[in-house]
Motif scaffolding. Structure first.
Motif, PDB file in Angstrom:
ATOM      1  N   SER A  50     -11.088  25.278   3.304  1.00 45.05           N
ATOM      2  CA  SER A  50     -12.382  26.150   3.251  1.00 45.05           C
ATOM      3  C   SER A  50     -11.768  27.662   3.649  1.00 45.05           C
ATOM      4  CB  SER A  50     -13.455  25.556   4.519  1.00 45.05           C
ATOM      5  OG  SER A  50     -12.705  25.734   5.778  1.00 45.05           O
ATOM      6  N   VAL A  82     -10.532  24.555   9.583  1.00 40.60           N
ATOM      7  CA  VAL A  82     -11.608  24.029   8.556  1.00 40.60           C
ATOM      8  C   VAL A  82     -13.196  23.790   9.379  1.00 40.60           C
ATOM      9  CG1 VAL A  82     -11.998  21.836   7.261  1.00 40.60           C
ATOM     10  CG2 VAL A  82      -9.558  22.592   7.470  1.00 40.60           C
ATOM     11  N   SER A  83     -13.896  24.284   8.746  1.00 44.81           N
ATOM     12  CA  SER A  83     -15.324  24.212   9.494  1.00 44.81           C
ATOM     13  C   SER A  83     -16.219  23.425   8.739  1.00 44.81           C
ATOM     14  CB  SER A  83     -15.853  25.668   9.515  1.00 44.81           C
ATOM     15  OG  SER A  83     -15.351  26.514  10.286  1.00 44.81           O
ATOM     16  N   SER A  84     -17.132  22.289   9.340  1.00 46.42           N
ATOM     17  CA  SER A  84     -17.916  21.411   8.756  1.00 46.42           C
ATOM     18  C   SER A  84     -18.827  21.115   9.556  1.00 46.42           C
ATOM     19  CB  SER A  84     -17.141  20.452   8.211  1.00 46.42           C
ATOM     20  OG  SER A  84     -17.852  19.205   7.603  1.00 46.42           O
ATOM     21  N   SER A  85     -20.185  21.068   9.304  1.00 48.95           N
ATOM     22  CA  SER A  85     -21.364  20.926  10.069  1.00 48.95           C
ATOM     23  C   SER A  85     -21.308  21.558  11.472  1.00 48.95           C
ATOM     24  CB  SER A  85     -21.472  19.464  10.263  1.00 48.95           C
ATOM     25  OG  SER A  85     -21.434  18.552   8.987  1.00 48.95           O
ATOM     26  N   SER A  88     -15.368  23.133  14.081  1.00 52.83           N
ATOM     27  CA  SER A  88     -14.260  23.642  13.859  1.00 52.83           C
ATOM     28  C   SER A  88     -13.097  22.653  13.978  1.00 52.83           C
ATOM     29  CB  SER A  88     -14.016  25.047  14.157  1.00 52.83           C
ATOM     30  OG  SER A  88     -14.994  25.847  13.644  1.00 52.83           O
TER      31      SER A  88
END
Length: 103
Positions: A50, A82-85, A88
């Motif tokens: 990402s 990495v960032s998700s929802s 991080s």
């Protein structure tokens, strides 16, 4: 007084190989040159999931230049956030790095 980042070299060659590649074999990054061109190889960026994977070779170059070492070969970790929802995670990806320098 000149710092290690200002020094020039006769020649250098850098090769970076991914240790997680399932595709072709070979270097993911290669560069050679002379003078102070090596300074462009202190911090390298590769495509990540990402964001960019950052391969920081600062400490390796500093040791090589200050101690006039001619070769480095080893594993170096590239870092990527990495960032998700909304969360991080720091992802470390291993790369095999070879640096050759002549003074």
């Amino acid at each position: 007084m000149e710092t290690w980042k200002e020094k020039e070299v006769a020649e250098f060659a850098v090769a970076v190989m991914s240790k997680r590649s399932v595709t072709g074999v070979g270097a993911e990054y290669e560069k050679s040159g002379s003078g102070n061109d090596w300074q462009g190889c202190i911090r390298l960026e590769f495509d990540g999931f990402s964001d960019a994977r950052i391969l920081n070779l600062d400490h390796i170059w500093k040791d090589m230049i200050e101690n006039e070492k001619t070769i480095f070969s080893g594993e170096v970790l590239a870092c990527e956030t990495v960032s998700s929802s909304g969360e991080s995670v720091l992802l470390n990806t291993p790369y095999e790095v070879e640096i050759r320098v002549s003074y």
